[in-house]
Design a protein around this motif. Structure first.
Motif, short mmCIF file in Angstrom:
data_model
loop_
_atom_site.label_atom_id
_atom_site.label_comp_id
_atom_site.label_asym_id
_atom_site.label_seq_id
_atom_site.Cartn_x
_atom_site.Cartn_y
_atom_site.Cartn_z
N ARG A 57 0.61 -1.21 -0.24
CA ARG A 57 -0.01 -0.11 -0.23
C ARG A 57 0.85 1.61 0.01
O ARG A 57 1.80 1.19 0.83
CB ARG A 57 -0.98 -0.12 1.34
CG ARG A 57 -2.05 1.39 1.34
CD ARG A 57 -3.28 1.50 2.29
NE ARG A 57 -1.99 1.12 3.34
CZ ARG A 57 -2.05 0.03 4.56
NH1 ARG A 57 -2.85 -0.88 3.96
NH2 ARG A 57 -1.81 0.17 5.39
N ASP A 110 -2.05 12.83 -5.92
CA ASP A 110 -3.51 12.03 -5.94
C ASP A 110 -2.06 10.69 -6.61
O ASP A 110 -0.84 11.29 -7.08
CB ASP A 110 -3.99 12.75 -7.20
CG ASP A 110 -4.80 11.44 -8.22
OD1 ASP A 110 -5.86 11.44 -7.41
OD2 ASP A 110 -3.75 10.14 -9.06
N ASP A 135 -5.59 -1.64 -7.01
CA ASP A 135 -6.33 -0.40 -6.84
C ASP A 135 -6.40 0.97 -6.34
O ASP A 135 -4.63 1.09 -5.89
CB ASP A 135 -7.80 -0.88 -5.70
CG ASP A 135 -8.77 0.16 -5.49
OD1 ASP A 135 -8.93 0.42 -6.02
OD2 ASP A 135 -8.88 0.85 -4.22
N ASP A 155 -6.97 4.59 -5.10
CA ASP A 155 -7.95 5.85 -4.20
C ASP A 155 -7.73 6.98 -4.14
O ASP A 155 -6.79 6.96 -2.58
CB ASP A 155 -8.65 5.12 -3.29
CG ASP A 155 -10.15 5.69 -2.70
OD1 ASP A 155 -10.67 6.84 -3.39
OD2 ASP A 155 -10.20 5.26 -1.61
N GLY A 156 -7.90 7.66 -4.58
CA GLY A 156 -6.93 8.84 -4.31
C GLY A 156 -5.79 9.16 -4.26
O GLY A 156 -4.98 9.08 -4.44
N SER A 205 -3.49 6.91 -2.02
CA SER A 205 -3.58 5.38 -1.82
C SER A 205 -4.10 4.75 -2.93
O SER A 205 -4.81 4.80 -3.88
CB SER A 205 -4.57 5.26 -1.36
OG SER A 205 -5.05 3.98 0.26
#
Length: 292
Positions: free
Chosen positions: A225, A231, A245, A247-248, A250
């Motif tokens: 992670r 971003d 994935d 998400d902003g 992360s």
């Protein structure tokens, strides 16, 4: 050690348990997990002799299990078997007497267990008057009152609040410290992951994974992670990385050929880095993978 070797059971043309093999070592909590219809309850019933096996063998301390051995097994069935209209203390005494304890010893043990589970003041109450959670505590008390050599528990934590779960785990740990092997089934994978020394995963009547929680997690795909100041969409252009994935700020990544140093260097070049950590798969992740 309790050994299950190639245990098989059919219902008509359906093979409900298909050559299941695993061990429950002395002094360990072994979690037995699988979806509805996976064969967990059928396996436990064969271990206890409630159902006959159509193949395979159950061994206790290296020898085929006997009826005399099973009298020393504590069992909590999926379909609870206590008497709803009888006082709970009397039932526990009765069960302890069936397992060979004297009347005075049985009464003392029943009283001690009910006190342990905060039910001492309700010892003369009928089972049906208790909440479902408290009825579950009485069921556990019934399983352990004979000072068992083995514990086989089918969904023992169902319906219990967190405090009751902790109390129950404390009791079970006392038995494992004495060397008692404990096998329990549960749908609560987070609880199994936290408690168990070993884990057996059943799917469609077959063992699809077994081992320690740590060992099974290491068989999954390790991810990382990344959390940056801005971003994180730019990670999609990184070579040697599969983006799971974003998400902003992360991103969840699988490093196929890139190294963490390379990812960190690129992230620092583009701005601030708040976090870059390894994410080990959970038991729930492994379960979904092996039962898919």
């Amino acid at each position: 050690m309790l050994e299950i070797d190639q245990l098989t059971r059919r219902f008509g043309d359906k093979v409900a348990v298909d050559a299941v093999s695993f061990d429950v070592p002395d002094g360990q909590l072994t979690g037995f997990v699988g979806g509805n219809g996976a064969g967990k309850t059928t396996t436990m019933r064969m271990i206890m002799g409630v159902l006959a096996a159509h193949g395979g063998e159950v061994r206790w301390q290296g020898d085929p299990v006997t009826a005399a051995d099973r009298r020393g097994f504590g069992y909590m069935p999926e379909e609870r078997g206590l008497y709803p209209k009888q006082p709970i203390h009397d039932q526990l005494v009765y069960l302890a007497r069936l397992q060979g304890r004297s009347a005075s010893d049985a009464s003392a043990a029943a009283t001690a267990l009910l006190d342990r589970f905060d039910l001492g003041e309700r010892r003369t109450d009928k089972l049906e008057s208790l909440s479902l959670g408290n009825q579950q505590r009485v069921q556990i008390a019934a399983a352990v009152i004979g000072e068992p050599d083995v514990l086989i528990l089918d969904e023992p934590f169902s319906g219990l609040d967190p405090a009751a779960v902790d109390s129950m785990v404390e009791v079970l740990r006392e038995y494992t410290v004495r060397g008692v092997p404990v096998l329990f089934s549960s749908h609560q994978l987070d609880l199994v992951e936290r408690l168990c020394d070993g884990l057996v995963v059943l799917s469609r009547g077959r063992v699809v994974a077994q081992g320690t929680s740590e060992g099974l997690r290491r068989t999954g795909t390790t991810r990382h992670r990344l959390v940056v100041s801005g971003d994180a969409g730019w990670v999609r252009g990184l070579s040697g990385v599969t983006v799971v994935d974003v998400d902003g700020p992360s991103a969840l990544l699988e490093l196929t050929s890139a190294t963490t140093d390379e990812v960190l260097a690129e992230a620092l070049r583009r701005g601030g880095v708040r976090e870059l950590v390894e994410v080990t798969p959970s038991i729930a992740d492994i379960y979904r993978k092996v039962t898919a």
